[in-house]
Design a protein around this motif. Sequence first.
Motif, mmCIF file in Angstrom:
data_model
loop_
_atom_site.group_PDB
_atom_site.id
_atom_site.type_symbol
_atom_site.label_atom_id
_atom_site.label_comp_id
_atom_site.label_asym_id
_atom_site.label_seq_id
_atom_site.Cartn_x
_atom_site.Cartn_y
_atom_site.Cartn_z
ATOM 1 N N UNK A 118 0.193 -0.633 -2.378
ATOM 2 C CA UNK A 118 0.703 -1.323 -1.071
ATOM 3 C C UNK A 118 1.626 -0.708 -0.392
ATOM 4 N N UNK A 119 2.683 -0.133 -1.218
ATOM 5 C CA UNK A 119 3.897 0.463 -0.432
ATOM 6 C C UNK A 119 4.648 1.489 -1.037
ATOM 7 N N UNK A 120 4.064 1.999 -2.340
ATOM 8 C CA UNK A 120 4.744 3.051 -3.008
ATOM 9 C C UNK A 120 3.889 4.247 -2.696
ATOM 10 N N UNK A 121 4.146 5.208 -3.901
ATOM 11 C CA UNK A 121 3.622 6.453 -3.780
ATOM 12 C C UNK A 121 2.145 6.626 -3.535
ATOM 13 N N UNK A 122 1.387 5.840 -3.872
ATOM 14 C CA UNK A 122 -0.083 5.904 -3.756
ATOM 15 C C UNK A 122 -0.484 5.232 -2.251
ATOM 16 N N UNK A 123 0.500 4.915 -1.458
ATOM 17 C CA UNK A 123 0.017 4.038 -0.178
ATOM 18 C C UNK A 123 -0.105 5.139 0.825
ATOM 19 N N UNK A 124 0.495 6.386 0.574
ATOM 20 C CA UNK A 124 0.326 7.587 1.536
ATOM 21 C C UNK A 124 -0.699 8.314 0.816
ATOM 22 N N UNK A 125 -1.989 8.384 1.393
ATOM 23 C CA UNK A 125 -3.115 9.216 0.840
ATOM 24 C C UNK A 125 -2.744 10.657 0.837
#
Length: 452
Positions: A96-103
């Motif tokens: 939602x809002x961490x390191x995995x939120x930016x593809x």
Amino acid sequence: MEQTNRRPIEKLVTPIQNFTKQEKAGGIVLGISVIIALLLANSSFSESYHHILEHTFGFKFDQNTYFEYSLHHWINDGLMAIFFFVVGLELKREIVGGELSNPRKALLPIAAALGGMLVPALIYYVFNPSGEVQSGWGIPMATDIAFALGVLYLLGNKIPSTLKVFLTALAIVDDLGAVLVIAFFYTSEISMLYLLIGSLVLLTMYIGNKMGVRNILFYAILGIGGVWTTFLLSGVHATIAAVLAAFTIPADVRINEKIFTNNIQKYLDRFRKADPDDSTPALTNEQLHIIEEIQYSTTSATPPLQRLEHGMHPVVTFIVIPIFALANAGVTLNIDFEHLFSNNVALGVALGLLVGKVVGVVGFTLLMVKLKIAQFPEGMNFHNLLGLGLLASIGFTMSLFITSLAFTHQELMTQAKIGIFVASIVGGVLGFLVLKYQRKKADSIDQKSKSI
């Protein structure tokens, strides 16, 4: 004027609180738990240690006993569900809002995690291609995030923060992979009726989320009484229910940060004016009401997902995982080496973790960089990446857990655990040394550049 004299209980509790707040604390406690389990299993208390874990208990109603499992089973299927629930919360927060939120930023740790799962499984399979031993291919796929980060934080603040973020993201994706492997490959016969009921309860939790229900008790009752119970009875591993339930927890807020800041400022002004004479410790009724409003605003400004994660993380780190280690790490080391190497389980697990993890993590990361699909985070180089790959070979918690699912024979479980211990210890020590050398090298270059 601030009170400087601390009460006796504060003097006792404060050092413990300070220790638990350190990032390396979880790894230290887990390490101590593993050592205690090994000592118990190789002492005169060995028989009692194993006998306690075999004790069964359940719930009796109208002469019938329900959920009658051994203590070991309750720890692995019940207590560990709390661990997987927190894993689910961490996964959702990162998405939602961490390191995995930016593809784009997430591509590199995702690729590293995939390599760190596929290559170890392949190495194990090469050594154990058939028979019952084949089912252990999932054991070397997992990384123990608590231990790996614990070793990394032992190196201090001079390690670039990007390395910590990269390893955390890698380990979280690795956890997701392990959860999927458990769901699809380590699940027994499925009862579709219980699975359907559990799915309906999950749907109810999801609808509650979308309707704006933020009461944690609502999700706790449905999650434990509905989803976990029905999944346990369905044959699908109960820990999967915990992850799915975590994904239904709301991650939004009722009031945003700006409104929250303004509200708190107004409440503080009202609080000060409510009792100009603050000579007495008692609060006025108006001040009590203001404090209640502050508490309500604070709750409204905090996502239930993060509130739960923050509250449960210490429980998992300092209670759940140590108990799991105590119950699962007790391996009797008085082993006949002919039996140990009568098959390739120990070898497959050890090489899968120690070689497979490093080759997978480093190889897939370099491939992504060479193909210009992603680029190294700031502060990362090949040597740092190699160190992280070695730390990723630490597979205690999740690897031990998958071992308990993969094998039924005690001999195979013991062989797998020895492989896990050897690889994890060697990988952890080598990873620490590689990163420590890199840190010293960077410090030396820094000092030379300043002296010029």
